[in-house]
Design a protein around this motif. Sequence first.
Motif, mmCIF file in Angstrom:
data_model
loop_
_atom_site.group_PDB
_atom_site.id
_atom_site.type_symbol
_atom_site.label_atom_id
_atom_site.label_comp_id
_atom_site.label_asym_id
_atom_site.label_seq_id
_atom_site.Cartn_x
_atom_site.Cartn_y
_atom_site.Cartn_z
ATOM 1 N N THR A 199 2.414 -7.925 -6.468
ATOM 2 C CA THR A 199 2.191 -6.755 -7.316
ATOM 3 C C THR A 199 2.518 -5.456 -6.595
ATOM 4 O OG1 THR A 199 0.407 -8.007 -8.344
ATOM 5 C CG2 THR A 199 0.487 -5.654 -8.830
ATOM 6 N N LEU A 200 2.067 -5.327 -5.344
ATOM 7 C CA LEU A 200 2.251 -4.055 -4.641
ATOM 8 C C LEU A 200 3.687 -3.829 -4.211
ATOM 9 C CD1 LEU A 200 -1.099 -3.997 -2.769
ATOM 10 C CD2 LEU A 200 -0.308 -2.294 -4.388
ATOM 11 N N GLY B 23 -2.711 1.289 -2.827
ATOM 12 C CA GLY B 23 -1.829 1.568 -3.955
ATOM 13 C C GLY B 23 -0.883 2.687 -3.611
ATOM 14 N N CYS B 24 0.150 2.885 -4.442
ATOM 15 C CA CYS B 24 1.106 3.935 -4.096
ATOM 16 C C CYS B 24 1.659 4.665 -5.302
ATOM 17 C CB CYS B 24 2.272 3.344 -3.328
ATOM 18 S SG CYS B 24 3.344 2.270 -4.315
ATOM 19 N N VAL C 257 8.633 -0.725 -5.170
ATOM 20 C CA VAL C 257 10.052 -0.641 -5.515
ATOM 21 C C VAL C 257 10.259 0.223 -6.764
ATOM 22 C CG1 VAL C 257 12.039 -2.004 -6.270
ATOM 23 C CG2 VAL C 257 10.664 -2.789 -4.366
ATOM 24 N N LEU C 258 9.279 0.222 -7.656
ATOM 25 C CA LEU C 258 9.378 1.083 -8.841
ATOM 26 C C LEU C 258 9.078 2.545 -8.507
ATOM 27 C CD1 LEU C 258 7.600 -1.180 -11.496
ATOM 28 C CD2 LEU C 258 10.037 -0.619 -11.405
ATOM 29 N N ASN D 156 -7.617 -9.817 -5.909
ATOM 30 C CA ASN D 156 -6.831 -9.419 -4.741
ATOM 31 C C ASN D 156 -5.891 -10.532 -4.285
ATOM 32 O OD1 ASN D 156 -7.346 -6.612 -3.769
ATOM 33 N ND2 ASN D 156 -9.451 -7.298 -4.018
ATOM 34 N N ILE D 157 -6.349 -11.775 -4.382
ATOM 35 C CA ILE D 157 -5.480 -12.916 -4.055
ATOM 36 C C ILE D 157 -4.327 -13.000 -5.071
ATOM 37 C CG2 ILE D 157 -5.355 -15.431 -3.823
ATOM 38 C CD1 ILE D 157 -6.912 -14.218 -1.518
ATOM 39 N N GLN D 158 -4.658 -12.826 -6.364
ATOM 40 C CA GLN D 158 -3.623 -12.821 -7.414
ATOM 41 C C GLN D 158 -2.590 -11.736 -7.160
ATOM 42 O OE1 GLN D 158 -3.157 -14.754 -10.184
ATOM 43 N NE2 GLN D 158 -4.844 -16.058 -9.542
#
Length: 167
Positions: free
Chosen positions: A123-124, A76-77, A129-130, A115-117
């Motif tokens: 998502t990441l 995550g970031c 980008v946000l 995790n596949i979803q």
Amino acid sequence: GFLPLGTPGVGKTTLGKELASRAGMTYVNVGDMAKEGELYEGFDEEYDCPILDEDRVIDELEDKMSEGGVIVDYHGCDFFPERWFHIVFVLRTENSFLYDRLESRGYKGKKLQDNIQCEIFQTLYEEAVLSYREEIVHQLPSNTPEDLERNLDQIMQWIEQWMKDNN
């Protein structure tokens, strides 16, 4: 600092370690660091894993990050300070490869599905980008050993260019 991102199983650790040794940088795995320092604030029953204490992780990393030349490995970031990272690369793996990799790590049920979803819905990448300026966020395919080599070459070029521009 440099941030390889992606769902578990996309190859962040392999890439991060190899990159650190090629570029003479420091490699930090946030998961391992949290384990060693017990930087947790509880346990997630549903995912069967400890919950990261994000503030303590940031405190722990702050000095290292201010020295520069750090590659941070975490999935995550959105809680890292934006000033820490100059290049963020999001590794993407096709679902069939990812499924096999996660299954072989013992992921199952909801943890495997989520995790596949996460990968399907990018998502990441969206989170990156946000959280960072869009021009520093790059997506890279991470399916095969050839992809790994290409990615290493590409990122080394970015790092060298960044060093030229900033020194």
